[in-house]
Write a protein that holds these residues in place. Structure first.
Motif, short mmCIF file in Angstrom:
data_model
loop_
_atom_site.label_atom_id
_atom_site.label_comp_id
_atom_site.label_asym_id
_atom_site.label_seq_id
_atom_site.Cartn_x
_atom_site.Cartn_y
_atom_site.Cartn_z
N UNK A 197 26.65 -44.77 -4.76
CA UNK A 197 25.34 -44.62 -5.38
C UNK A 197 25.31 -43.72 -6.59
N UNK A 198 26.49 -43.16 -6.98
CA UNK A 198 26.56 -42.34 -8.19
C UNK A 198 26.42 -40.86 -7.98
N UNK A 199 26.36 -40.39 -6.72
CA UNK A 199 26.27 -38.95 -6.46
C UNK A 199 27.62 -38.28 -6.63
N UNK A 200 27.60 -37.04 -7.13
CA UNK A 200 28.83 -36.26 -7.29
C UNK A 200 29.00 -35.38 -6.05
N UNK A 201 30.16 -35.51 -5.41
CA UNK A 201 30.48 -34.68 -4.25
C UNK A 201 31.64 -33.76 -4.59
N UNK A 202 31.53 -32.52 -4.14
CA UNK A 202 32.63 -31.57 -4.29
C UNK A 202 33.08 -31.14 -2.90
N UNK A 203 33.40 -29.87 -2.70
CA UNK A 203 33.89 -29.43 -1.39
C UNK A 203 32.73 -29.26 -0.42
N UNK A 204 32.95 -29.54 0.87
CA UNK A 204 31.88 -29.33 1.86
C UNK A 204 31.56 -27.85 2.02
N UNK A 205 30.27 -27.56 2.23
CA UNK A 205 29.83 -26.16 2.33
C UNK A 205 29.97 -25.61 3.75
N UNK A 206 29.83 -26.49 4.73
CA UNK A 206 29.89 -26.08 6.13
C UNK A 206 30.14 -27.32 6.97
N UNK A 207 30.21 -27.14 8.29
CA UNK A 207 30.57 -28.26 9.16
C UNK A 207 29.52 -29.37 9.13
N UNK A 208 28.25 -29.01 9.13
CA UNK A 208 27.18 -30.02 9.10
C UNK A 208 27.27 -30.85 7.81
N UNK A 209 27.42 -30.14 6.70
CA UNK A 209 27.55 -30.83 5.41
C UNK A 209 28.79 -31.71 5.38
N UNK A 210 29.87 -31.24 5.97
CA UNK A 210 31.13 -31.97 6.02
C UNK A 210 30.96 -33.28 6.80
N UNK A 211 30.32 -33.21 7.96
CA UNK A 211 30.09 -34.41 8.77
C UNK A 211 29.23 -35.43 8.02
N UNK A 212 28.15 -34.93 7.41
CA UNK A 212 27.25 -35.82 6.66
C UNK A 212 27.99 -36.50 5.51
N UNK A 213 28.84 -35.74 4.84
CA UNK A 213 29.58 -36.26 3.70
C UNK A 213 30.50 -37.41 4.10
N UNK A 214 31.27 -37.21 5.17
CA UNK A 214 32.23 -38.23 5.59
C UNK A 214 31.53 -39.45 6.18
N UNK A 215 30.43 -39.24 6.88
CA UNK A 215 29.68 -40.40 7.40
C UNK A 215 29.13 -41.24 6.25
N UNK A 216 28.64 -40.56 5.20
CA UNK A 216 28.11 -41.29 4.06
C UNK A 216 29.21 -42.09 3.36
N UNK A 217 30.38 -41.48 3.19
CA UNK A 217 31.49 -42.18 2.54
C UNK A 217 31.91 -43.39 3.37
N UNK A 218 31.91 -43.25 4.68
CA UNK A 218 32.24 -44.39 5.55
C UNK A 218 31.19 -45.48 5.43
#
Length: 284
Positions: free
Chosen positions: A140-161
């Motif tokens: 969708x064009x969003x820029x992702x960098x490093x995860x900030x915490x575990x919750x953010x990390x989980x959300x990031x990988x689920x979105x990529x999947x």
């Protein structure tokens, strides 16, 4: 009865996971040994390319703490690197296009280290500075960098999947100070490379959570490492593998060759352009 196969200790914090590992130093490019890990294979002979030969014995600065970038540069013979992380805040607005964002960030990192190190009397002037920045660009064009915490990390990988595919975009900036007084006093070349990564749609939330708990992806843009356990999340890639790791090696070598060309070459090019212009005037 407790399950002895389940680790009782919590995973490290995201601050700890993003700090470079403290390891004992060995010969340049050698992986530290521990436990039953076999010794590393003998490295190949260095590439005898003019640009790389000219750098031997000189100060080559990597403006990054990334061990992955250091390992990739060792593959072309740049093993004796001086690690000087950039102090650039990396806070450019995400309203920039992904290409502009990553290119401006890598260039700013290189310039920051250049300004700090060009008059370093203790270590000497660097012969070469290499900086890079890697981001994930979602479908969708969003820029992702490093995860900030575990919750953010989980959300990031689920979105990529769930989105299926995304792009890994890396910008590299390579600088070489000039001996002449020509402004701005250095030669800089940049490149941006993209690789498309497709996640495996069958990856479960349970697997994502198990991977996140390893903290393997805590220090990586997008929250995963293709060269480590994060590969279990990936179905395929389209483009260069080392770009996903964090440094497109082939493109970086080309930049090094450009900035390390003799300064006389610049004068010859200017002379040729001037001659062509005067020649055109003669035909008017």
């Amino acid at each position: 009865m407790s399950n002895t196969n389940t680790p009782s200790d919590p995973p490290p914090s995201y601050e700890d996971a993003q700090r470079p590992a403290q390891t004992s130093r060995g010969p340049p490019g050698q992986i530290p040994r521990s436990g039953g890990i076999p010794p590393p294979m003998k490295p190949p002979l260095p590439l005898n390319l003019p640009a790389l030969v000219a750098l031997r014995g000189k100060r080559v600065v990597l403006a990054s703490q990334s061990p992955r970038r250091r390992q990739l540069l060792a593959q072309i013979g740049l093993t004796n690197l001086d690690i000087v992380p950039s102090n650039f805040a990396e806070d450019l607005p995400h309203t920039l296009s992904p290409l502009e964002y990553v290119l401006q960030t890598a260039s700013a990192k290189a310039l920051d280290v250049y300004r700090r190190e060009i008059d370093n009397s203790a270590r000497g002037e660097p012969a070469l500075i290499i900086a890079a920045d890697t981001i994930i660009v979602t479908h969708g064009g969003r820029i992702l960098e490093k995860p900030r915490n575990e919750k953010h990390h989980l959300e990031m990988l689920r979105m990529l999947r769930d989105e299926g595919s995304h792009k890994v975009t890396t910008a590299v900036a390579v600088m070489a100070p000039l001996e002449s007084a020509v402004d701005p006093g250095y030669r800089m070349e940049t490149v941006v490379e993209e690789t498309v990564v497709r996640f495996d749609a069958s990856v479960t939330d349970e697997l994502i959570h198990a991977y996140v708990r390893t903290r393997d992806g805590a220090d990586k843009a997008g929250g995963y490492g293709i060269q480590t356990a994060g590969s279990i999340l990936i179905e395929r890639i389209e483009g260069t593998y080392d770009n996903v790791v964090g440094l497109p090696l082939r493109a970086t070598l080309k930049l090094i060759e450009k900035v390390m060309r003799p300064e006389d070459d610049d004068e010859d090019e200017e002379g040729e352009e001037g001659y062509a212009e005067s020649g055109d005037e003669d035909f008017i």
